[in-house]
Structures are given as C-alpha cells and as structure tokens.
Design a protein around this motif. Structure first.
Motif, PDB file in Angstrom:
ATOM      1  N   VAL A  31       0.832  -1.184   0.000  1.00 46.57           N
ATOM      2  CA  VAL A  31       0.000   0.000   0.000  1.00 46.57           C
ATOM      3  C   VAL A  31       0.873   1.242   0.000  1.00 46.57           C
ATOM      4  CG1 VAL A  31      -1.949  -1.093   1.141  1.00 46.57           C
ATOM      5  CG2 VAL A  31      -0.111  -0.154   2.507  1.00 46.57           C
ATOM      6  N   ALA A  32       0.236   2.377  -0.218  1.00 43.25           N
ATOM      7  CA  ALA A  32       0.955   3.642  -0.196  1.00 43.25           C
ATOM      8  C   ALA A  32       0.247   4.602   0.734  1.00 43.25           C
ATOM      9  CB  ALA A  32       1.020   4.246  -1.604  1.00 43.25           C
ATOM     10  N   THR A  33       1.021   5.452   1.377  1.00 44.73           N
ATOM     11  CA  THR A  33       0.451   6.417   2.297  1.00 44.73           C
ATOM     12  C   THR A  33       0.275   7.758   1.615  1.00 44.73           C
ATOM     13  OG1 THR A  33       2.649   7.023   3.051  1.00 44.73           O
ATOM     14  CG2 THR A  33       1.543   5.274   4.253  1.00 44.73           C
ATOM     15  N   GLY A  34      -0.235   8.705   2.380  1.00 44.63           N
ATOM     16  CA  GLY A  34      -0.461  10.037   1.842  1.00 44.63           C
ATOM     17  C   GLY A  34       0.840  10.783   1.605  1.00 44.63           C
ATOM     18  N   SER A  35       0.741  11.935   1.010  1.00 43.92           N
ATOM     19  CA  SER A  35       1.924  12.713   0.688  1.00 43.92           C
ATOM     20  C   SER A  35       2.573  13.272   1.941  1.00 43.92           C
ATOM     21  CB  SER A  35       1.542  13.872  -0.236  1.00 43.92           C
ATOM     22  OG  SER A  35       0.592  14.719   0.400  1.00 43.92           O
ATOM     23  N   VAL A 127      -6.981   5.106   7.116  1.00 45.68           N
ATOM     24  CA  VAL A 127      -7.085   6.341   7.915  1.00 45.68           C
ATOM     25  C   VAL A 127      -6.375   7.515   7.254  1.00 45.68           C
ATOM     26  CG1 VAL A 127      -7.150   4.946  10.026  1.00 45.68           C
ATOM     27  CG2 VAL A 127      -5.012   6.039   9.357  1.00 45.68           C
ATOM     28  N   VAL A 128      -5.561   7.235   6.244  1.00 47.13           N
ATOM     29  CA  VAL A 128      -4.782   8.315   5.621  1.00 47.13           C
ATOM     30  C   VAL A 128      -5.661   9.418   5.029  1.00 47.13           C
ATOM     31  CG1 VAL A 128      -3.169   8.872   3.755  1.00 47.13           C
ATOM     32  CG2 VAL A 128      -2.753   6.888   5.222  1.00 47.13           C
ATOM     33  N   PRO A 129      -6.708   9.097   4.262  1.00 48.35           N
ATOM     34  CA  PRO A 129      -7.527  10.185   3.705  1.00 48.35           C
ATOM     35  C   PRO A 129      -8.145  11.089   4.771  1.00 48.35           C
ATOM     36  CG  PRO A 129      -8.003   8.126   2.589  1.00 48.35           C
ATOM     37  CD  PRO A 129      -7.157   7.777   3.769  1.00 48.35           C
ATOM     38  N   ALA A 130      -8.474  10.522   5.921  1.00 49.80           N
ATOM     39  CA  ALA A 130      -9.124  11.307   6.968  1.00 49.80           C
ATOM     40  C   ALA A 130      -8.142  12.142   7.773  1.00 49.80           C
ATOM     41  CB  ALA A 130      -9.889  10.377   7.912  1.00 49.80           C
ATOM     42  N   THR A 131      -6.844  11.825   7.682  1.00 46.96           N
ATOM     43  CA  THR A 131      -5.871  12.499   8.550  1.00 46.96           C
ATOM     44  C   THR A 131      -4.845  13.347   7.814  1.00 46.96           C
ATOM     45  OG1 THR A 131      -4.446  10.527   8.521  1.00 46.96           O
ATOM     46  CG2 THR A 131      -6.077  10.696  10.297  1.00 46.96           C
ATOM     47  N   SER A 132      -4.498  12.960   6.591  1.00 45.36           N
ATOM     48  CA  SER A 132      -3.389  13.643   5.916  1.00 45.36           C
ATOM     49  C   SER A 132      -3.692  15.104   5.615  1.00 45.36           C
ATOM     50  CB  SER A 132      -3.018  12.907   4.621  1.00 45.36           C
ATOM     51  OG  SER A 132      -4.119  12.846   3.739  1.00 45.36           O
TER      52      SER A 132
END
Length: 394
Positions: A31-35, A127-132
């Motif tokens: 997977v990949a995380t946010g920027s 959770v990345v979309p909600a936190t990044s």
C-alpha cells in the motif's frame, strides 16, 4: 508438536507472520500512504491534549482481545505520564478498514490532535484520507514499512530493525558472507529484502538467496538444493526468516540434516526463537542468534500491567503504551510543537515498554534490541539492548 509438522501434507499456516502477531503485522498487500509535508498541529502543552486511540475493541475473536489490551496499556501510560495532560478518546475500528477510516474521520471531527493506531495494515491505509489533509499525525501499531511515511509513523518492530541488529553483530564477530533462506510468501519476501538490505549496509556479502514454498513438501524437497547452494557459495552465516509456529521447525531440522552444521555455519533468526520453548531444542538453532527486547524493561511493564488489570498483556499491548509515552514526554517538556514530525523524530528517542526506541523521518522506527544465543537449549544474552540511542544507531 514438531513431529506432527513433519508429517503434514498441506500448506503450513503462517499465523504469526500474517496480519496479527507480536511484532509481525506484516503486509497482506502493498500500500501507499499520503503525501509528505504534514508536520502536525501546534498545541497548548499546559492544557489537555486530545489523543485518539483507534483499536478493534468491539471486534469479536482475537482482534477484540488485542484491542482491549492496547486500550489498557494506553490508559496505564496516561497514568504514568508526569507533567502532561492527555485526554484519551477511544474509537472502535471493528477490526476492518472501513471501520478504521470511519473512526479516524470521527476522531478528527471531534478534535483529535494525534492518533494512535490502528492495528492492521489495511486499516492504516484507510485512515490516511481522513488524517493527511487535517495535519494530524498517526502513530500506527503496524510494523509494515510499506505504510510508513507522510503523516504515518509505525510503532511495530520491523524486520529491518532486527536484520540490521543481527547482521551488524555478526559482522563485528568476523562473519563475512550470508546465505538468506526464506519462505516464498509475502512475509518471507519482506524478510528477505530486509536481510539483503542490512547485509549491503554492513558490508557483509550476500552469498546466495534461496526460497522455499511454504508447505511441508516444499520445505523438505527444497532442503538439498538450499544446502548445496550454501556450500557452493562459501557462506559462513545462514539467516532464516522462518517463524517459530510454522516453518522454523522444518527448516531448522532439514538444513542440518543436509550437512549445514550449526557448528560450522552461524544461523541467525529474524523472529523470536524463544517464543515457543520447544524451538530451543531444534538442531538448526543451536549456537544461533536472534533478538529480544530489553527484557528487564518488558518484564517490569508486564508486571505493572498484570497488577493493574489482573491479567497479562497481549504481546502487542506495549505499542500503545509507547505511543502515549512518546506524546506525553514531549508534552511534559512544554513544547507547542510536541505533536509535529520534527518533535516525534527527536534523535534521543523515548523510553517504552520494550526498551528505548525512536521514530525516524521516513515513518519507520528503531528499537533497542538484545542479541541472544541458544546454548544447550537455553537462551543466553550476548549483547544487551542499549539503554540509550546514539546518533548513528545502536
């Protein structure tokens, strides 16, 4: 127990190297995380700081048990923190990615300034979309380096951490060439990559890399090929990714039977060989090396947890304790930047349930580890875990 493994004719379950085990929350996918760029919110360290804990507290089965243990450990850490006010809010992920994403969104909407958890790899991704975009950093309980980065830091002990510690120690003891022996599943491949990277960093040559199918027949039939490759390439060290409750009993029996004598070749293990006492009698682990946490620190944490809650903690519980301790120790310094990436990655690190550790700018971590050896079916400490972290590591 081990005799039954030798007669199995079906794939071996790799439970402890799947998505739930002590220090083995390895990816079931990539997977990949946010920027990058989210540094974290500024806070008033003199006022309560809201910390959200995302755990599968209401999930049925093992997930719920781990979640409760994580929550208990987090609350124990809150009580231990001196000079900081932590408002701990617990959110149930239900043990699913969708539940984790929903919990993270709710936590951010309700004022969370940092998030601890979730537990599973896919849930971390969710959770990345909600936190990044909100500038909230996440201290996840995974050890999967694929999800680290951006605003996500992982707290779980990584394969890279173990491989670097063991290869570095073996190299200092005069070992110069390593054979990597790994299962062909996702966890085995991740372990392989960690070992190869550690060897390249330390200057130890990689003599050969040998894989085997994760099954009874696959391991037994691969033994002669792997043994011959080790002999032909001149390796003096054999690094196994095998796990104690699946492939290690077969691998650590098959290779010595094929002439890879532990008296001549130094075996290294990526997993905790003392997790099952029976493993310590296997031929291939004799005189071999593996790592453990700082056991004096871990024993003290487990004793305090048991006294507080009447039962022993799950092996992963200390990750929640560590997350709260990191946040609390920074807040106790009165720092308005306590929850930013620059503060969380301070080089001196933090004191945790398993010993000292630090978070790295790439989202991964380093943990102080003990190098232990199996001698006459007993565990002997060769190199204790350091109590402090130096600039260059351990």
């Amino acid at each position: 127990m081990f005799a039954s493994l030798r007669t199995m004719r079906k794939p071996i379950a790799r439970a402890a190297l799947g998505c739930l085990a002590a220090f083995a929350l390895v990816a079931c996918d990539t997977v990949a995380t946010g920027s990058r760029g989210n540094t974290g919110p500024r806070v008033d360290a003199a006022s309560p700081v809201r910390v959200a804990l995302l755990v599968p507290s209401g999930a049925s089965g093992g997930g719920g048990m781990v979640g409760r243990s994580l929550e208990n450990a987090a609350r124990l850490a809150v009580a231990d923190v001196q000079g900081a006010q932590i408002d701990l809010a617990v959110y149930d992920t239900g043990g699913t990615p969708a539940g984790a994403g929903s919990a993270a969104s709710r936590a951010v909407a309700e004022g969370a300034q940092i998030i601890l958890g979730p537990l599973y790899t896919q849930s971390v991704t969710a959770v990345v979309p909600a936190t990044s975009q909100s500038g909230v950093n996440v201290l996840a309980f995974s050890n999967n380096t694929a999800v680290a980065g951006g605003n996500v830091f992982i707290l779980g002990q990584t394969f890279e951490n173990v491989a670097n510690r063991l290869v570095g120690y073996a190299s200092r003891q005069g070992r110069s060439s390593v054979a990597v022996v790994h299962a062909s599943d996702v966890a085995g491949q991740a372990g392989r990559d960690a070992i190869v990277g550690a060897a390249q960093s330390s200057g130890m040559s990689v003599a050969t890399v040998q894989a085997y199918p994760l099954s009874q027949d696959g391991i037994v039939s691969s033994g002669p090929r792997i043994a011959e490759a080790i002999r032909q390439t001149g390796a003096d060290t054999v690094f196994l990714t095998a796990n104690v409750d699946s492939d290690l009993p077969l691998v650590a029996t098959s290779l010595p039977e094929q002439g890879i004598d532990p008296g001549q070749y130094r075996y290294l293990g990526l997993t905790r060989w003392n997790a099952l006492p029976q493993v310590l009698s296997l031929p291939g682990v004799q005189n071999g090396l593996f790592t453990m946490p700082d056991m004096s620190v871990l024993n003290a944490f487990e004793a305090r947890y048991t006294q507080a809650y009447g039962t022993a903690p799950h092996p992963l519980a200390g990750l929640a304790y560590d997350g709260v301790q990191a946040v609390g120790s920074l807040l106790a310094q009165g720092r308005s930047d306590a929850l930013t990436a620059s503060a969380l990655t301070q080089s001196s690190g933090f004191a945790g349930a398993y010993g000292v550790f630090r978070l790295l700018p790439d989202g991964t971590n380093q943990r102080a580890l003990t190098v232990a050896q199996v001698q006459n079916n007993q565990v002997v400490v060769l190199d204790p875990a350091p109590k402090r972290l130096g600039r260059a590591g351990f």
